[in-house]
Design an enzyme around this catalytic site. Structure first.
Site, mmCIF file in Angstrom:
data_model
loop_
_atom_site.group_PDB
_atom_site.id
_atom_site.type_symbol
_atom_site.label_atom_id
_atom_site.label_comp_id
_atom_site.label_asym_id
_atom_site.label_seq_id
_atom_site.Cartn_x
_atom_site.Cartn_y
_atom_site.Cartn_z
ATOM 1 N N GLY A 216 -133.623 -55.011 0.946
ATOM 2 C CA GLY A 216 -134.285 -56.391 0.380
ATOM 3 C C GLY A 216 -135.203 -56.153 -0.801
ATOM 4 O O GLY A 216 -135.344 -55.053 -1.204
ATOM 5 N N ASN A 217 -135.640 -57.185 -1.158
ATOM 6 C CA ASN A 217 -136.664 -57.174 -2.245
ATOM 7 C C ASN A 217 -137.660 -58.288 -2.163
ATOM 8 O O ASN A 217 -137.818 -59.002 -1.293
ATOM 9 C CB ASN A 217 -136.025 -57.052 -3.697
ATOM 10 C CG ASN A 217 -135.483 -58.431 -3.999
ATOM 11 O OD1 ASN A 217 -136.104 -59.599 -3.996
ATOM 12 N ND2 ASN A 217 -134.182 -58.330 -4.042
ATOM 13 N N ARG A 218 -139.036 -58.102 -3.095
ATOM 14 C CA ARG A 218 -140.098 -58.929 -2.754
ATOM 15 C C ARG A 218 -139.882 -60.462 -3.508
ATOM 16 O O ARG A 218 -140.952 -61.134 -3.514
ATOM 17 C CB ARG A 218 -141.325 -58.402 -3.293
ATOM 18 C CG ARG A 218 -141.709 -57.118 -2.479
ATOM 19 C CD ARG A 218 -143.050 -56.505 -3.003
ATOM 20 N NE ARG A 218 -144.075 -57.213 -3.558
ATOM 21 C CZ ARG A 218 -145.135 -56.920 -4.020
ATOM 22 N NH1 ARG A 218 -145.185 -55.549 -4.790
ATOM 23 N NH2 ARG A 218 -145.920 -57.648 -4.494
#
Ligand code: CTP
Length: 419
Positions: A216-218
């Site tokens: 995933g990412n932020r």
């Protein structure tokens, strides 16, 4: 009672509270406004005080609370409060309050204050769907808007009792964000997107590795949600394709399409872009996904993998630009991309951003410099807006709503005249 004195330079916000069940949400709005440094004077109607006591508003605001024009008459409050205000927010604005304001009545302290105010006025309507859709209320909202009052579109959802439909007051966080925006930029919410369909993607995608893990990412979704919220309040019909987010609630009035993976986001964007006038790709789409997704949890031990092999995901933004070029989407559609960049040895942020705008072929690219706690998961933002005609605009530091409003100004200018 003793009143807490606050520094004079803090903006003076008047919070008007109408007599609806949503009056309890005005307490949360009041708390948000005072915590972000605004000096707030609460002016409820008599009916509002049947839902929430004056003591609650006085304690939360540190200011006296009256409903009529005959309290503290020596201070001429029915004139002073409105004259001194830098913003008046009315939440909830009931059908009755909107009618009284539209007709210039001054039969209590709140309507008298609204008649004397020369600052931006923001109304957050809350009422049953039938009342919101009644021709009298529709006309009152249009009349108030024609006079420059910002009348928010209500949310759809659960109303008092078992009813559902349009008429729910937007969440306190969304109203507070728009109130702050109006203090930053009084002209941020023109109704210039009426009749337009705006499609926004926001949040981050998750690419599953096994039933428990993902890549995933932020991305928090805050910037995309701010764009969707303001597009609704500028009159557009908005579809918000949302990946994973943190700390944001669905904006009032949007059609939400919730997705998880890049492939799901891609499918949703292609299907809703068909009749969109504007497409904004604010989502952080994963560029890669695992080649295979394990059907059971990957365990430590003999069978544990050394590496995860990845496959490249489609570039949704580039695909949409290509579809427009092929005539599958309207040639008039405005397509906006986002780029979060850091400089490196090959060039600075703008160097990489200009190359990305050319590579992606979109009309506008919103560029944020990232790293050092900037852009991700925070409430403020800045950057540049690059246009395919070579125009470059600096987006000054401010709230994500302020940045969204500047982007929408440029988008509205690029749209062909409405027919
Ligand atoms: N984007 C997209 N599909 C992807 C990746 C990105 O539509 N698979 C969109 C993003 O929503 C954003 C823009 O492309 O609007 C730029 O995203 P970014 O990750 O900066 O672009 P990349 O092409 O992945 O560039 P880089 O090589 O710098 O990672």
């Amino acid at each position: 009672m003793s009143v807490r004195r606050l520094p004079a330079e803090q903006p003076r916000v008047v919070l008007g509270v109408g007599g609806g069940i949503a009056a309890y949400k005005a307490c949360e709005l009041l708390r948000r406004l005072t915590e972000s440094g605004h000096r707030v004077r609460v002016v409820p109607t008599d009916a509002a005080l049947r839902f929430v006591g004056a003591a609650t508003f006085e304690a939360l605001s540190g200011q006296p609370v009256h409903t009529g024009v005959f309290s503290d008459v020596y201070e001429v409050p029915h004139v002073r409060i409105g004259q001194d205000a830098e913003l008046v927010v009315v939440a909830p604005a009931t059908a009755d309050l909107m009618a009284r304001l539209a007709h210039g009545r001054a039969d209590d302290l709140l309507t008298a204050t609204l008649l004397t105010a020369r600052c931006p006025v923001l109304l957050a309507p809350a009422m049953h769907t039938e009342m919101w859709e009644h021709p009298a209320t529709v006309d009152n909202a249009a009349l108030l808007r024609s006079r420059g009052v910002v009348v928010l579109e209500p949310a759809s959802g659960r109303l008092t009792g078992t009813d559902t439909g349009a008429g729910r007051m937007p969440e306190a966080a969304e109203i507070a964000g728009i109130a702050t925006l109006l203090l930053e930029r009084a002209d941020a919410l023109p109704r210039d997107l009426e009749g337009r369909h705006v499609l926004v993607s926001a949040g981050g995608t998750r690419e599953p590795v096994d039933p428990v893990r993902f890549l995933g990412n932020r991305s928090s979704g805050k910037q995309g949600f701010a764009l969707a919220s303001l597009a609704v309040q500028r009159g557009a019909r908005v579809t918000l394709v949302s990946g994973h987010t943190t700390g944001v609630a669905a904006p009032a009035g949007v059609r939400m399409v919730v997705v998880s993976t890049a492939e799901q986001l891609r499918a949703a964007m292609h299907s809703h872009a068909v009749d969109a006038d504007v497409v904004v790709m604010a989502a952080a789409v994963a560029d890669f996904r695992p080649n295979t997704v394990a059907t059971s949890k990957i365990k430590k031990g003999a069978d544990e993998p050394d590496t995860i092999a990845l496959t490249r995901n489609a570039d949704v933004l580039a695909e949409l630009v290509e579809a427009r070029r092929n005539g599958e989407l309207s040639a008039d559609q405005v397509i906006v991309g986002f780029a979060a960049e850091t400089g490196d040895e090959r060039g600075d942020v703008l160097h990489h951003a200009r190359a990305k705008l050319a590579r992606k072929g979109c009309d506008l690219l919103v560029v944020n410099a990232v790293g050092d706690g900037k852009a991700f998961e925070v409430d403020s933002n800045d950057g540049w807006l690059l246009a395919s005609d070579g125009t470059e605009l600096v987006l000054d530091h401010g709230s994500k709503a302020l940045l969204a409003s500047r982007v929408l100004d440029v988008v509205a200018d690029l749209l062909p005249a409405a027919h």
